[in-house]
Design a protein around this motif. Structure first.
Motif, short mmCIF file in Angstrom:
data_model
loop_
_atom_site.label_atom_id
_atom_site.label_comp_id
_atom_site.label_asym_id
_atom_site.label_seq_id
_atom_site.Cartn_x
_atom_site.Cartn_y
_atom_site.Cartn_z
N ARG A 168 -10.20 -15.58 -8.92
CA ARG A 168 -11.55 -16.34 -8.74
C ARG A 168 -11.63 -16.27 -7.01
O ARG A 168 -12.86 -16.22 -6.38
CB ARG A 168 -11.50 -17.94 -8.89
CG ARG A 168 -11.89 -17.93 -10.22
CD ARG A 168 -12.17 -19.57 -10.74
NE ARG A 168 -10.89 -20.32 -10.46
CZ ARG A 168 -10.17 -20.68 -11.65
NH1 ARG A 168 -10.35 -19.95 -12.73
NH2 ARG A 168 -9.03 -21.34 -11.46
N LEU A 205 -14.59 -14.41 -4.82
CA LEU A 205 -15.17 -15.19 -3.78
C LEU A 205 -15.14 -14.75 -2.37
O LEU A 205 -16.09 -14.73 -1.66
CB LEU A 205 -15.00 -16.59 -3.75
CG LEU A 205 -15.82 -17.80 -2.65
CD1 LEU A 205 -17.19 -17.47 -3.01
CD2 LEU A 205 -15.23 -19.27 -2.90
N LEU A 244 -17.20 -11.46 -1.78
CA LEU A 244 -18.53 -11.47 -1.94
C LEU A 244 -18.91 -12.19 -0.72
O LEU A 244 -20.16 -11.93 -0.02
CB LEU A 244 -19.02 -12.42 -3.32
CG LEU A 244 -18.75 -11.81 -4.58
CD1 LEU A 244 -19.10 -12.77 -5.61
CD2 LEU A 244 -19.76 -10.48 -4.55
N ILE A 294 -15.60 -17.46 -15.16
CA ILE A 294 -15.15 -17.67 -13.71
C ILE A 294 -13.89 -18.73 -13.68
O ILE A 294 -13.24 -18.69 -13.15
CB ILE A 294 -16.17 -17.95 -12.73
CG1 ILE A 294 -17.02 -16.51 -12.67
CG2 ILE A 294 -15.71 -18.39 -11.26
CD1 ILE A 294 -18.47 -16.88 -11.85
N ILE A 311 -19.82 -18.17 -6.39
CA ILE A 311 -19.97 -17.12 -6.79
C ILE A 311 -21.20 -16.47 -7.20
O ILE A 311 -22.05 -15.69 -6.62
CB ILE A 311 -18.64 -16.65 -7.75
CG1 ILE A 311 -17.40 -16.66 -7.01
CG2 ILE A 311 -19.15 -15.26 -8.26
CD1 ILE A 311 -16.38 -16.41 -7.91
#
Length: 146
Positions: free
Chosen positions: A76, A80, A83, A107, A116
């Motif tokens: 996770r 994140l 992104l 997630i 996210i």
């Protein structure tokens, strides 16, 4: 891009990436599980930040097969970070068999899932394919019957 298995989501994502390459954009393709493995190795050998910077600079990235299995805490965090670093800088193509409304449980952490999904959904174009599997009718690697 959300599509049941066999309808060509990876094929279409790669076709879009190929077109971007031909148009002069930098492109990277990663199955999400391999991205996590690659960045775990980079963390272990001290090149994690360099790897993140390299991914942030790519103009188009394809992250294939999101949601095949639930993300762990480390995954996770990595997703994140990738992104967040790319947000507003380049195109991110995500393929998944799951509808985005079903991504939160995969997630895991509600707060991270919100972050996210916000980065992915804001300004996104969604493609949803329907039909029969492209693999249906394939025998020994031949083309589908007409």
């Amino acid at each position: 891009m959300t599509v049941p298995t066999g309808l060509g989501k990876s094929y279409l994502a790669c076709a879009l990436a190929h077109k971007a390459c031909r148009d002069g954009y930098t492109v990277a393709y990663r199955r999400l599980s391999r991205l996590f493995d690659e960045l775990a190795q980079a963390r272990a050998d001290g090149t994690y930040l360099t790897a993140l910077r390299r991914l942030a600079k790519v103009q188009v990235i394809v992250l294939d097969d999101f949601g095949l299995e639930p993300l762990g805490a480390a995954e996770r965090k990595v997703l994140l970070e990738v992104l967040e670093d790319r947000y507003g800088l380049g195109a991110t193509i995500i393929t998944s068999q799951l509808d985005p409304k079903d991504w939160h449980p995969v997630i895991g952490d509600e707060t991270v899932a919100d972050a996210i999904c916000d980065r992915l959904v804001h300004g996104a174009h969604r493609i949803k394919l329907t039909g029969e599997s492209m693999r249906k009718g394939l025998t020994n690697g031949t083309k589908p019957a007409k």
